[in-house]
Design a protein around this motif. Structure first.
Motif, PDB file in Angstrom:
ATOM      1  N   TYR A 173       0.916  -1.211  -0.105  1.00 26.73           N
ATOM      2  CA  TYR A 173      -0.228   0.248   0.073  1.00 26.73           C
ATOM      3  C   TYR A 173       1.375   0.951  -0.384  1.00 26.73           C
ATOM      4  CZ  TYR A 173      -3.565   3.996   1.864  1.00 26.73           C
ATOM      5  OH  TYR A 173      -4.395   4.681   2.175  1.00 26.73           O
ATOM      6  N   LEU A 174       0.666   2.167  -1.013  1.00 28.11           N
ATOM      7  CA  LEU A 174       1.870   3.473  -1.302  1.00 28.11           C
ATOM      8  C   LEU A 174       0.763   4.131  -0.141  1.00 28.11           C
ATOM      9  CD1 LEU A 174       1.838   4.329  -4.943  1.00 28.11           C
ATOM     10  CD2 LEU A 174       3.826   3.632  -3.424  1.00 28.11           C
ATOM     11  N   GLY A 175       0.372   3.958   0.772  1.00 27.50           N
ATOM     12  CA  GLY A 175      -0.442   4.903   2.048  1.00 27.50           C
ATOM     13  C   GLY A 175      -1.445   5.727   1.216  1.00 27.50           C
ATOM     14  N   ASN A 176      -1.810   7.137   1.923  1.00 28.77           N
ATOM     15  CA  ASN A 176      -2.280   7.935   1.589  1.00 28.77           C
ATOM     16  C   ASN A 176      -2.003   9.371   2.530  1.00 28.77           C
ATOM     17  OD1 ASN A 176      -4.944  10.122   1.401  1.00 28.77           O
ATOM     18  ND2 ASN A 176      -5.432   8.596  -0.613  1.00 28.77           N
ATOM     19  N   SER A 177      -1.231  10.541   2.194  1.00 22.79           N
ATOM     20  CA  SER A 177      -1.692  11.449   3.075  1.00 22.79           C
ATOM     21  C   SER A 177      -2.666  11.968   3.962  1.00 22.79           C
ATOM     22  CB  SER A 177      -0.697  12.772   2.529  1.00 22.79           C
ATOM     23  OG  SER A 177      -1.492  12.935   1.435  1.00 22.79           O
ATOM     24  N   ALA A 178      -3.800  12.465   3.364  1.00 29.10           N
ATOM     25  CA  ALA A 178      -5.070  13.122   3.533  1.00 29.10           C
ATOM     26  C   ALA A 178      -5.652  11.818   4.244  1.00 29.10           C
ATOM     27  CB  ALA A 178      -6.009  13.373   2.910  1.00 29.10           C
ATOM     28  N   ALA A 179      -5.362  10.434   4.398  1.00 30.37           N
ATOM     29  CA  ALA A 179      -6.125   9.258   5.112  1.00 30.37           C
ATOM     30  C   ALA A 179      -5.334   9.193   6.872  1.00 30.37           C
ATOM     31  CB  ALA A 179      -5.828   8.143   4.000  1.00 30.37           C
ATOM     32  N   ARG A 180      -4.127  10.159   6.730  1.00 31.40           N
ATOM     33  CA  ARG A 180      -3.327  10.389   7.532  1.00 31.40           C
ATOM     34  C   ARG A 180      -3.635  11.484   8.320  1.00 31.40           C
ATOM     35  NH1 ARG A 180       0.194   7.858   4.275  1.00 31.40           N
ATOM     36  NH2 ARG A 180       1.694   9.975   4.340  1.00 31.40           N
ATOM     37  N   TYR A 181      -4.380  12.519   7.564  1.00 32.75           N
ATOM     38  CA  TYR A 181      -4.877  13.609   8.397  1.00 32.75           C
ATOM     39  C   TYR A 181      -4.008  14.752   7.863  1.00 32.75           C
ATOM     40  CZ  TYR A 181      -9.422  12.038  10.583  1.00 32.75           C
ATOM     41  OH  TYR A 181      -9.852  11.930  10.314  1.00 32.75           O
ATOM     42  N   GLN A 182      -2.817  14.496   7.548  1.00 37.14           N
ATOM     43  CA  GLN A 182      -1.362  15.093   6.450  1.00 37.14           C
ATOM     44  C   GLN A 182      -1.751  15.524   5.672  1.00 37.14           C
ATOM     45  OE1 GLN A 182       1.699  12.095   6.289  1.00 37.14           O
ATOM     46  NE2 GLN A 182       1.866  11.430   8.500  1.00 37.14           N
ATOM     47  N   TRP A 183      -1.668  17.232   5.215  1.00 35.07           N
ATOM     48  CA  TRP A 183      -3.172  18.047   3.944  1.00 35.07           C
ATOM     49  C   TRP A 183      -2.111  18.610   3.643  1.00 35.07           C
ATOM     50  CZ3 TRP A 183      -7.108  15.499   4.827  1.00 35.07           C
ATOM     51  CH2 TRP A 183      -8.069  15.096   6.233  1.00 35.07           C
ATOM     52  N   GLN A 184      -1.323  18.007   2.471  1.00 29.11           N
ATOM     53  CA  GLN A 184      -0.431  18.856   1.606  1.00 29.11           C
ATOM     54  C   GLN A 184      -0.500  19.911   0.766  1.00 29.11           C
ATOM     55  OE1 GLN A 184       1.714  15.684   0.127  1.00 29.11           O
ATOM     56  NE2 GLN A 184       2.205  14.012   1.534  1.00 29.11           N
ATOM     57  N   THR A 185      -2.131  20.377   1.164  1.00 31.53           N
ATOM     58  CA  THR A 185      -2.355  21.798   0.822  1.00 31.53           C
ATOM     59  C   THR A 185      -1.345  23.212   1.250  1.00 31.53           C
ATOM     60  OG1 THR A 185      -3.932  22.571   2.729  1.00 31.53           O
ATOM     61  CG2 THR A 185      -4.582  20.414   1.178  1.00 31.53           C
ATOM     62  N   GLY A 186      -1.750  23.706   0.125  1.00 29.53           N
ATOM     63  CA  GLY A 186      -0.947  25.149   0.388  1.00 29.53           C
ATOM     64  C   GLY A 186      -1.423  26.010   1.970  1.00 29.53           C
TER      65      GLY A 186
END
Length: 766
Positions: free
Chosen positions: A604-617
C-alpha cells in the motif's frame, strides 16, 4: 446478428454473465489457454487484468468478471494482422470500416510503416523504425514539438521509462487518457485534501455504514465492484445511487461465481435508494443534502442536543467552513430542485441515510467528471464528507473509481504535463541532468497544437486517441497534420488509419503474455484505485516473435534518439529490476520497491489525507465555496439553438471497454445487435412527436461555426430524465466540441453535450 430491443429482466451478473464469458472464451479459438489465463488473472504470481482498476480481493481463486474475461480473450485471440492483410487493405479502405471491424482483425504481428505513395502499410524492421523516429525527433526545432500520449494500461515501469525519455529529450508534453476522463478528480482532490487519489482501501467497503455512489455504472465498467457492493448491502450497508440512467448493476446482482445465486432465484439488491438527477445535476443534489445536514445540525444545537457536524475535526483539520456555509445558505431550494431534477423529499431521504451513518464512503466515476463544473462537483462531494469528518476513519472516505487498470499508477510515476517542482528536482539530482520546467500539453492542448502545426510528432504508448478524443474530425486532422505518428499497440484501431504524413505501427506484448528479456522472465507492476501496487506477470506465449514489450520499445526509441544518456536504456530494458531501483530512488513511497513486491498482494502506497496530513498550501483540508452553475447548458448556447435542446451523454455499451468494442450487444439495457441507438424517456419521445423505433440525426450546438452532426440513430425508450438523452461513443464523439471542457480540468464535456434531434428517413441498410 439479430437486431432487437428487448428489455432485460434478470439481475446483473448471473447466467447472462456466465453465458457471455463462455462465448468469448470459446470464440477466441483457444478455450483451454483462455481458461488457464482466467485462473491466473488478478492472482499472486499471475497477471493483473487489463480491464478495470478495481482492487484485488486476496484469497479468491476466481478473481475475474465478465468484462475482464472479454478483455483477456480479446487479447489472446489467434487472429493476426499480417503484412498480407495490409497488402489487401489500403488505409483509405480501412478508414471506411467500423471500429469493431478494425480491432476484430486480431493482434498486430510486426512493425509496419505507412507508404503514402501506395496508401498501404508495409513491413519495417525494428532498427529502421527506431532510426526513423530518431531522424524526426532530432530534426525538430524544439522539444515541445513532440507529444507523448499514454494509455492507462501501460505498466509503472513502461510509464516511468517513457516520462524519463520525454524529459531527457526536453519536454513535459505528456497528454494521457486521464485528461479525457478523471482529470477533474485529481484536480479537485488536490485542491481540497492535497492528494489527487482516493482515501479508502478495499477493506473500507466492508466497514462502511453507508455508500453514496455517484455517476457510475459498475455492472459494465468495473463489474468486480459489484462484489464489494453486494457484500456491503448484505451486511446492512445502505447504498444510495445517484445516476441519471437506471442501470441494472446498481439495482440487482447475482454473483456468477456463487452456486447458491446461480442455482436459485436468489440475487442481491444493491441500492437501498436510487435517485436519477439530471445530467450535470449531481452538484445541486449534494448541495441539497449538505443544506439539510446544516439545517438539522443547527436545529439540534438550538434544542441543546449534539449537532451532526464533527466540530473537533473541522476545527483541527479544515479551513473555509464559514464561507461554505454562507454559500449553502445563499443557494435556494428552488435552484437545487430545478438543477438537480430531484425533489426536496428525495434529497431528504438521501441526507437521512448520510446523517444516520457513522462511516460513509462517497464514490464516483465519469458521470461526474465529464461536465463543465466537474471540479466544483467533486469539491462539493468532498465538502459533504468534511462536514462530518468522514475521512481517514475505517469505512469512510472518498473513492474515485478509475477505469484503466493502471491509469492511477501512470500519474504516480510521472505521466503528468504539469509535474511538481519537487519531482523534477529529484529526477534532476538522481540522473544528473537538467529537467524541463515548462508546463506541457494535456490531451486537448496537444490536439490543438497538432492542428496549429506547433507539434509535429505524436507518439502513443497504447490507447486509441482518434476514437477516444472529442471532436473526431478535428482530432483526425490533427493527427494527419503531424510529420510522424507512432502507435505502440496490440491491435489495429482507428488511430492507425488516421495517421500522419509518415506513420509507424509498433506491435507490443499484451498484459497476459510472457515477457522474457536478456536477464530472464520479467514482471511489471500496476497501481489500482486503492493505491495498492502489485506485480503482474504474463503467462501466455507471445503471438509473434516480432512483438516487443512496451518497455523494450521505449528503450529502443530512447537509445536511438539520445544514445546512452542519461542512462543505459538497453540495460533497463534487459532487467526491469533496474527500472524499479530508479523509481525507488526518485519517488517517495517506493523505497525498497523490489523487496516489497515479494509480499503477496503487493504493498500500500498510503494516502497522506487518510493520515490527516494535508499537503495543501495552507496545511488544511479546504472546503470549497463554489456557487451552483447559473445553468447546466451555457445560456449563449441555448440562445443560439433554433429548436428544442436536449443534453446528450456519451456512454459505453456492455460489450465495450473504453474504445474497444467486443460485440454489438448491450444486454443490461436491452439492446442487441446494434449500437446506433438513442435512449430517451418515453414522455420525451411523445413530446417531440416521435415514436420508439424512429430514426433521427443528432446536431451539436456550440458557440463556433463548425457543423457537428451524426445520423442513423434509432430511438429507444428508456428510464432517463426527460430532456436528457444518451448514446454510445465513439459514434457520438464528433458532437463533442474540442474546447468544450471542464473548468480547471480541461476534460471534455462528454456527459453534457447540447444537441438538437431531427427525425430522418430510415437508413437504406439497417
Amino acid at each position: 446478428m439479430t437486431r432487437k430491443i428487448k428489455p432485460y429482466q434478470g439481475p446483473a451478473g448471473g447466467w447472462g454473465a456466465l453465458s457471455a464469458t463462455t462465448r468469448f472464451v470459446f470464440g477466441s479459438k483457444q478455450p483451454a489457454a483462455n481458461i488457464r489465463n482466467l485462473l491466473r488473472a488478478n492472482q499472486v504470481k499471475g497477471f493483473d487484468c487489463p480491464g478495470c482498476a478495481w482492487g484485488d480481493e486476496q484469497g479468491k481463486h476466481f478473481s475475474f468478471c465478465e468484462n475482464g474475461a472479454k478483455a483477456i480473450s480479446w487479447e489472446a485471440t489467434t487472429k493476426q494482422v499480417t503484412p498480407a492483410f495490409f497488402r489487401a487493405h489500403s488505409v483509405g479502405k480501412l478508414q471506411r470500416q467500423s471500429d469493431y471491424f478494425l480491432e476484430y482483425q486480431g493482434r498486430l504481428e510486426q512493425p509496419m510503416y505507412l507508404n503514402r505513395e501506395r496508401g498501404h502499410y508495409e513491413p519495417i524492421s525494428w532498427e529502421n523504425a527506431f532510426a526513423l523516429i530518431a531522424r524526426h525527433l532530432n530534426g525538430l526545432d524544439h522539444p515541445d514539438q513532440l507529444e507523448l500520449y499514454t494509455s492507462g494500461r501501460a505498466s509503472n515501469e513502461a510509464a516511468y521509462l517513457y516520462q524519463l525519455f520525454g524529459r531527457s529529450f526536453g519536454t513535459n508534453n505528456f497528454p494521457d487518457c486521464s485528461n479525457l476522463c478523471h482529470e477533474a478528480s485529481g484536480v479537485a482532490l488536490t485542491q481540497a485534501i492535497g492528494v489527487g487519489k482516493g482515501t479508502v482501501t478495499l477493506s473500507d467497503f466492508e466497514r462502511a455504514d453507508a455508500i453514496l455512489v455517484f455517476g457510475q455504472n459498475p455492472g459494465t465498467n468495473h463489474p468486480r465492484m459489484l462484489h464489494s457492493l453486494r457484500n456491503a448491502a448484505r451486511n446492512g450497508t445502505a447504498i444510495v445511487s445517484f445516476n441519471n440512467l437506471k442501470e441494472r448493476g446498481l439495482e440487482r446482482f447475482a454473483d456468477p461465481q456463487s452456486p447458491l445465486e446461480m442455482l436459485t432465484p436468489k440475487d442481491s439488491r444493491i441500492s437501498s435508494h436510487y435517485l436519477c438527477p439530471r445530467l450535470g445535476g449531481d452538484m445541486a443534489a449534494v448541495r441539497g443534502m449538505a443544506k439539510l445536514v446544516l439545517e438539522w445540525d443547527a436545529e439540534a444545537l438550538r434544542r441543546g442536543k449534539p449537532g451532526l457536524l464533527d466540530r473537533d475535526f473541522i476545527a483541527q483539520h479544515t479551513h473555509g467552513l464559514e464561507d461554505y456555509m454562507a454559500t449553502v445558505a445563499d443557494t435556494s431550494w428552488q435552484q437545487i430542485e430545478a438543477q438537480s431534477g430531484l425533489s426536496r423529499a428525495e434529497l431528504r431521504q438521501a441526507a437521512e441515510v448520510y446523517a444516520g451513518a457513522e462511516r460513509v464512503i462517497c464514490t464516483w466515476a465519469m458521470g461526474i467528471t465529464q461536465h463543465k463544473h466537474s471540479v466544483a462537483t467533486i469539491r462539493e462531494i468532498t465538502n459533504l464528507q468534511l462536514l462530518r469528518g468522514q475521512l481517514g476513519r475505517p469505512g469512510a472516505g472518498l473513492c474515485p473509481v478509475r477505469g484503466h487498470s493502471n491509469v492511477q499508477g501512470n500519474r504516480t510515476v510521472g505521466i503528468n504535463e504539469q509535474p511538481d517542482a519537487a519531482f523534477l528536482d529529484r529526477l534532476q539530482q538522481h540522473f544528473q541532468q537538467p529537467m524541463p520546467r515548462r508546463p506541457g500539453h494535456n490531451a486537448v492542448a496537444a490536439i490543438q497544437a497538432m492542428l496549429d502545426g506547433k507539434a509535429r510528432v505524436f507518439i502513443a504508448l497504447g490507447g486509441n486517441i482518434a476514437a477516444a478524443a472529442p471532436d473526431t474530425p478535428a482530432t483526425a486532422r490533427a493527427l494527419a497534420n503531424c510529420t510522424l505518428t507512432v502507435q505502440i499497440s496490440t491491435k489495429l484501431n482507428r488511430s492507425h488509419v488516421m495517421a500522419g504524413k509518415e506513420a509507424l505501427i509498433l506491435p507490443c506484448l499484451g498484459r497476459t503474455e510472457e515477457d522474457v528479456q536478456a536477464s530472464g522472465p520479467q514482471f511489471i507492476t500496476v497501481e489500482d484505485s486503492f493505491s495498492m501496487v502489485h506485480a503482474s506477470q504474463g503467462v501466455a506465449n507471445p503471438k509473434s516473435p516480432h512483438q516487443r514489450s512496451e518497455t523494450a520499445i521505449i528503450a529502443g526509441m530512447a537509445q536511438a534518439v539520445l544514445g546512452n544518456k542519461p542512462v543505459d536504456w538497453q540495460a533497463l530494458a534487459n532487467n526491469y529490476d533496474l527500472i524499479r531501483d530508479h523509481i525507488a530512488a526518485t519517488l517517495p513511497g517506493f523505497e525498497q520497491f523490489n523487496e516489497r513486491l515479494q509480499q503477496p498482494g503487493g504493498f500500500y502506497l498510503g494516502n497522506s489525507a487518510a493520515r490527516y496530513q494535508w499537503q495543501t498550501g495552507n496545511g488544511k483540508a479546504n472546503f470549497g465555496s463554489d456557487p451552483l452553475p447559473a445553468s447546466l447548458i451555457p445560456e449563449a448556447v441555448t440562445a443560439k439553438a433554433q429548436g428544442m435542446l436536449s443534453t446528450l451523454q456519451t456512454l459505453r455499451s456492455h460489450d465495450q471497454y473504453n474504445t474497444t468494442i467486443y460485440g454489438m450487444d448491450d444486454r443490461y439495457r436491452g439492446v442487441y445487435g446494434q449500437r446506433m441507438v438513442l435512449f430517451m424517456h418515453p414522455d420525451e419521445i411523445k413530446r417531440r412527436g416521435l415514436q420508439e423505433g424512429d430514426w433521427v440525426e443528432l446536431i451539436g450546438v456550440w458557440l463556433d461555426d463548425v457543423e457537428r452532426k451524426v445520423g442513423g440513430f434509432k430511438v429507444v425508450a428508456y428510464d432517463i430524465p426527460p430532456g436528457d438523452v444518451a448514446a454510445y461513443y465513439p459514434e457520438t464523439n464528433p458532437l463533442v466540441p474540442l474546447h468544450s471542457v471542464g473548468d480547471g480540468s480541461d476534460t471534455p464535456t462528454s456527459k453534457s453535450i447540447p444537441i438538437l434531434i431531427r427525425k430522418q428517413d430510415a437508413p437504406r441498410i439497417i
